[in-house]
Scaffold this motif. Structure first.
Motif, PDB file in Angstrom:
ATOM      1  N   TRP A 171      -1.805   6.453  -0.433  1.00  0.00           N
ATOM      2  CA  TRP A 171      -0.874   5.944   0.738  1.00  0.00           C
ATOM      3  C   TRP A 171      -0.617   7.159   1.860  1.00  0.00           C
ATOM      4  N   GLU A 172      -1.103   6.916   3.050  1.00  0.00           N
ATOM      5  CA  GLU A 172      -0.750   7.878   4.160  1.00  0.00           C
ATOM      6  C   GLU A 172       0.495   7.998   4.447  1.00  0.00           C
ATOM      7  N   ASP A 173       1.037   9.314   4.847  1.00  0.00           N
ATOM      8  CA  ASP A 173       2.128   9.431   5.387  1.00  0.00           C
ATOM      9  C   ASP A 173       2.776   8.276   6.436  1.00  0.00           C
ATOM     10  N   ASN A 174       3.945   7.803   6.104  1.00  0.00           N
ATOM     11  CA  ASN A 174       4.475   6.740   7.016  1.00  0.00           C
ATOM     12  C   ASN A 174       3.738   5.340   6.942  1.00  0.00           C
ATOM     13  N   ALA A 175       3.184   5.164   5.637  1.00  0.00           N
ATOM     14  CA  ALA A 175       2.348   4.027   5.343  1.00  0.00           C
ATOM     15  C   ALA A 175       3.605   2.662   5.115  1.00  0.00           C
ATOM     16  N   PHE A 176       4.614   3.136   4.810  1.00  0.00           N
ATOM     17  CA  PHE A 176       5.501   2.074   4.272  1.00  0.00           C
ATOM     18  C   PHE A 176       6.512   1.907   5.595  1.00  0.00           C
ATOM     19  N   ILE A 177       6.471   0.986   6.411  1.00  0.00           N
ATOM     20  CA  ILE A 177       7.129   0.964   7.771  1.00  0.00           C
ATOM     21  C   ILE A 177       8.230  -0.071   7.494  1.00  0.00           C
ATOM     22  N   ARG A 178       8.397  -0.703   6.330  1.00  0.00           N
ATOM     23  CA  ARG A 178       9.629  -1.414   6.282  1.00  0.00           C
ATOM     24  C   ARG A 178      10.411  -2.292   7.280  1.00  0.00           C
ATOM     25  N   ASP A 179       9.698  -2.852   8.042  1.00  0.00           N
ATOM     26  CA  ASP A 179      10.115  -3.579   9.495  1.00  0.00           C
ATOM     27  C   ASP A 179      10.459  -5.007   9.020  1.00  0.00           C
ATOM     28  N   LYS A 180      11.762  -5.051   8.892  1.00  0.00           N
ATOM     29  CA  LYS A 180      12.550  -6.429   8.601  1.00  0.00           C
ATOM     30  C   LYS A 180      12.128  -7.385   9.834  1.00  0.00           C
ATOM     31  N   LYS A 181      12.264  -7.102  10.825  1.00  0.00           N
ATOM     32  CA  LYS A 181      11.990  -8.112  11.873  1.00  0.00           C
ATOM     33  C   LYS A 181      10.657  -8.737  11.762  1.00  0.00           C
ATOM     34  N   SER A 182       9.557  -7.999  11.671  1.00  0.00           N
ATOM     35  CA  SER A 182       8.089  -8.576  11.592  1.00  0.00           C
ATOM     36  C   SER A 182       7.766  -9.233  10.057  1.00  0.00           C
ATOM     37  N   GLY A 183       8.655  -8.480   9.171  1.00  0.00           N
ATOM     38  CA  GLY A 183       8.380  -8.962   7.771  1.00  0.00           C
ATOM     39  C   GLY A 183       7.365  -8.141   7.253  1.00  0.00           C
ATOM     40  N   ILE A 184       6.841  -7.124   7.732  1.00  0.00           N
ATOM     41  CA  ILE A 184       5.647  -6.210   7.212  1.00  0.00           C
ATOM     42  C   ILE A 184       6.485  -4.996   6.592  1.00  0.00           C
ATOM     43  N   PHE A 185       6.062  -4.674   5.346  1.00  0.00           N
ATOM     44  CA  PHE A 185       6.663  -3.679   4.608  1.00  0.00           C
ATOM     45  C   PHE A 185       5.977  -2.486   4.615  1.00  0.00           C
ATOM     46  N   ALA A 186       4.653  -2.726   4.367  1.00  0.00           N
ATOM     47  CA  ALA A 186       3.401  -1.740   4.268  1.00  0.00           C
ATOM     48  C   ALA A 186       2.254  -1.895   5.359  1.00  0.00           C
ATOM     49  N   ASP A 187       1.884  -0.784   5.931  1.00  0.00           N
ATOM     50  CA  ASP A 187       0.938  -0.931   6.695  1.00  0.00           C
ATOM     51  C   ASP A 187      -0.411  -0.741   5.875  1.00  0.00           C
ATOM     52  N   THR A 188      -1.215  -1.812   5.617  1.00  0.00           N
ATOM     53  CA  THR A 188      -2.195  -1.698   4.817  1.00  0.00           C
ATOM     54  C   THR A 188      -3.522  -0.790   5.233  1.00  0.00           C
ATOM     55  N   THR A 189      -3.475  -0.791   6.368  1.00  0.00           N
ATOM     56  CA  THR A 189      -4.517   0.130   7.157  1.00  0.00           C
ATOM     57  C   THR A 189      -4.116   1.688   6.662  1.00  0.00           C
ATOM     58  N   LYS A 190      -3.384   2.075   6.153  1.00  0.00           N
ATOM     59  CA  LYS A 190      -3.049   3.359   5.478  1.00  0.00           C
ATOM     60  C   LYS A 190      -2.910   3.430   3.970  1.00  0.00           C
ATOM     61  N   LEU A 191      -3.601   2.268   3.450  1.00  0.00           N
ATOM     62  CA  LEU A 191      -3.978   2.372   1.980  1.00  0.00           C
ATOM     63  C   LEU A 191      -5.298   2.830   1.492  1.00  0.00           C
ATOM     64  N   HIS A 192      -5.303   3.262   0.562  1.00  0.00           N
ATOM     65  CA  HIS A 192      -6.710   3.527  -0.049  1.00  0.00           C
ATOM     66  C   HIS A 192      -6.758   3.551  -1.471  1.00  0.00           C
ATOM     67  N   PHE A 193      -7.912   3.340  -1.859  1.00  0.00           N
ATOM     68  CA  PHE A 193      -8.294   3.244  -3.337  1.00  0.00           C
ATOM     69  C   PHE A 193      -9.127   4.574  -3.828  1.00  0.00           C
ATOM     70  N   LEU A 194      -8.716   5.152  -4.869  1.00  0.00           N
ATOM     71  CA  LEU A 194      -9.259   6.239  -5.319  1.00  0.00           C
ATOM     72  C   LEU A 194     -10.383   5.901  -5.998  1.00  0.00           C
ATOM     73  N   ASN A 195     -10.591   5.147  -6.759  1.00  0.00           N
ATOM     74  CA  ASN A 195     -11.972   4.666  -7.288  1.00  0.00           C
ATOM     75  C   ASN A 195     -12.743   5.905  -8.132  1.00  0.00           C
ATOM     76  N   HIS A 196     -11.881   6.699  -8.782  1.00  0.00           N
ATOM     77  CA  HIS A 196     -12.403   7.806  -9.146  1.00  0.00           C
ATOM     78  C   HIS A 196     -13.126   7.553 -10.693  1.00  0.00           C
ATOM     79  N   ARG A 197     -14.507   8.247 -10.722  1.00  0.00           N
ATOM     80  CA  ARG A 197     -15.284   8.001 -11.963  1.00  0.00           C
ATOM     81  C   ARG A 197     -15.590   9.279 -12.159  1.00  0.00           C
ATOM     82  N   GLY A 198     -14.993  10.187 -13.532  1.00  0.00           N
ATOM     83  CA  GLY A 198     -15.491  11.497 -13.442  1.00  0.00           C
ATOM     84  C   GLY A 198     -15.873  11.776 -15.081  1.00  0.00           C
TER      85      GLY A 198
END
Length: 459
Positions: A171-198
């Motif tokens: 999650w990038e910094d400030n990804a969780f906007i928690r905006d009650k008015k819009s109903g958007i809790f998280a900005d998913t453009t700032k969400l990333h999957f690690l998908n690590h294979r090692g």
């Protein structure tokens, strides 16, 4: 980069103190290891003196191998450190909270989540002391007969840390906007999957908690073997060392900083903090009387058991002539190799008998022990700092609360009088107080011009 001319100070807390007999002293709470008020009092003493952090070690096992030793030591009755520091986060305001946790018997997702939680609970004061397990009886608690090989533990540990850092970035910094008015809790453009294979781990992510306030909790490590030094130069921000020799300390400091510079790191972003055991008295005689009283509490079974453990269980001291000289070499251990090497080198340099070595181990755990007046202890610390064998110290009180109180009330003012220690906190987070940079989020750097498209990172 210019070095800060004031030293950093941490305090390494054990239930009763670092002397093995301390729990028997009338001034020490016998149940201190499971008493939150006892730890809160110790943290308050350190915070009142503007220490940078409290430090807790850990092993998911009883470390001793026989009942004769187990019956007489206090360290097998204590809190799990992340749990304890989470509780202390609500009873402190400024001091850093550093917990040890092993990469050998955890999973990266678990620790990423727990340390992110601690960093949020403390508002940016968490640190992770990264350990790779070096104690014999941890393996059987997790379905294994023996610990993995020493170098393999470090290889797994290196990948483990990179996965944890990747999860903290999902999650990038400030990804969780928690905006009650819009109903958007998280900005998913700032969400990333690690998908690590090692080699050791397969981890999808993302983490189910916001990025830690510090970006990453401060990364601490204590290793002086070749593998440990490579690990420190690459990944650590604070290195906790053990060596009572000034010359050895200077060599270690210079070598580690050189290795870090070769990897493009700045000197002031890797802090070397050796342990020191101060025994403080108004006179040198009084200080030695305090040490002798602690020594009188310690049974020979405890002395022998601890020395056997720190030498890596390659000896059987109960069958040896304790008045014979310690040999220059012993079979190499698969446990804490750097501590075995340190103790053997010290014994050779000082021409120790086994009896002298096991007493030294009990008193100091292999660290520098200074017995004397506040002025003498401060002078020793300043000399080590000025000669560039340390950026600060992890203070190991021999007994608590008394030993910590003595250091805070008597030694800290001497350090301040010399201009070598601060009088208060200058930052809000542990990183700020240590002068460490906040790490950038790897995904936000990559996204830059591509906001709106999820980046997949393969570790």
């Amino acid at each position: 980069m210019r070095r800060n001319e004031q030293m950093k100070l941490g305090v390494f807390l054990l239930q009763a103190g670092h002397n093995e007999g301390a729990w028997r002293d009338p001034s020490v709470p016998a149940s201190g290891g499971v008493d939150i008020d006892h730890y809160a009092h110790l943290a308050a003493l350190a915070e009142g003196a503007a220490f940078h952090f409290v430090f807790l070690n850990d092993s998911p096992s009883v470390r001793d191998q026989d009942h004769a030793t187990i019956a007489r030591v206090s360290r097998n009755d204590g809190f799990e450190p992340i749990t304890l520091l989470s509780a202390l986060s609500s009873r402190t305001q400024d001091i850093g909270l550093v917990a040890s946790a092993t990469t050998t018997y955890h999973q990266p997702y678990h620790l990423a989540r727990m340390f992110a939680s601690l960093d949020h609970l403390s508002r940016g004061r968490a640190g992770w002391n990264i350990v790779t397990s070096g104690h014999r009886f941890e393996a059987p608690n997790f379905g294994e007969e023996e610990l993995p090989d020493h170098d393999e533990r470090y290889a797994r540990g290196r990948e483990f840390v990179e996965v944890v850092k990747g999860l903290w970035d999902t999650w990038e910094d400030n990804a969780f906007i928690r905006d009650k008015k819009s109903g958007i809790f998280a900005d998913t453009t700032k969400l990333h999957f690690l998908n690590h294979r090692g080699d050791y781990f397969s981890v999808r992510g993302p983490l189910n908690i916001a990025r830690p306030p510090q970006g990453y909790p401060v990364l601490v490590q204590a290793g002086a073997s070749d593998a440990g030094m490579r690990f420190a130069a690459e990944l650590s921000e604070v290195v906790f060392t053990a060596d009572p020799s000034l010359e050895n300390g200077k060599r270690y400091y210079a070598t580690l900083k050189e290795k870090a510079r070769a990897l493009g790191r700045d000197d002031d972003q890797l802090l070397v903090m050796p342990g020191i055991v101060p025994i403080v008295g108004s006179t040198k005689q009084e200080a030695y009387e305090k040490l002798e009283r602690l020594q009188s509490y310690t049974h020979i079974d405890v002395l022998v058991g601890m020395a056997d453990r720190l030498l890596g269980f390659v000896t059987d001291l109960r069958s040896m002539d304790l008045d014979s000289l310690v040999p220059e070499t012993l079979p190499q251990t698969n446990f804490i190799q750097s501590r075995q090497t340190l103790l053997l080198e010290l014994a050779a340099r000082e021409k120790f008998t086994w009896r002298q070595l096991i007493r030294f181990v009990s008193d100091s755990h292999g660290h520098l022990m200074v017995v004397g007046t506040p002025d003498e202890i401060a002078n020793t610390m300043v000399d080590i700092f000025d000669q560039r064998a340390a950026d600060g110290f992890n203070v190991l009180p021999a007994i608590v609360p008394g030993g910590l109180k003595d250091f805070v009330e008597l030694v800290v003012p001497e350090l301040r009088r010399r201009g070598k220690f601060r009088s208060g906190y200058s930052g809000q987070t542990l990183r700020e107080n240590l002068g460490l940079k906040q790490p950038l989020n790897r995904f936000s750097q990559v996204q830059g011009k591509e906001r709106g498209r999820t980046t997949v990172f393969s570790g």
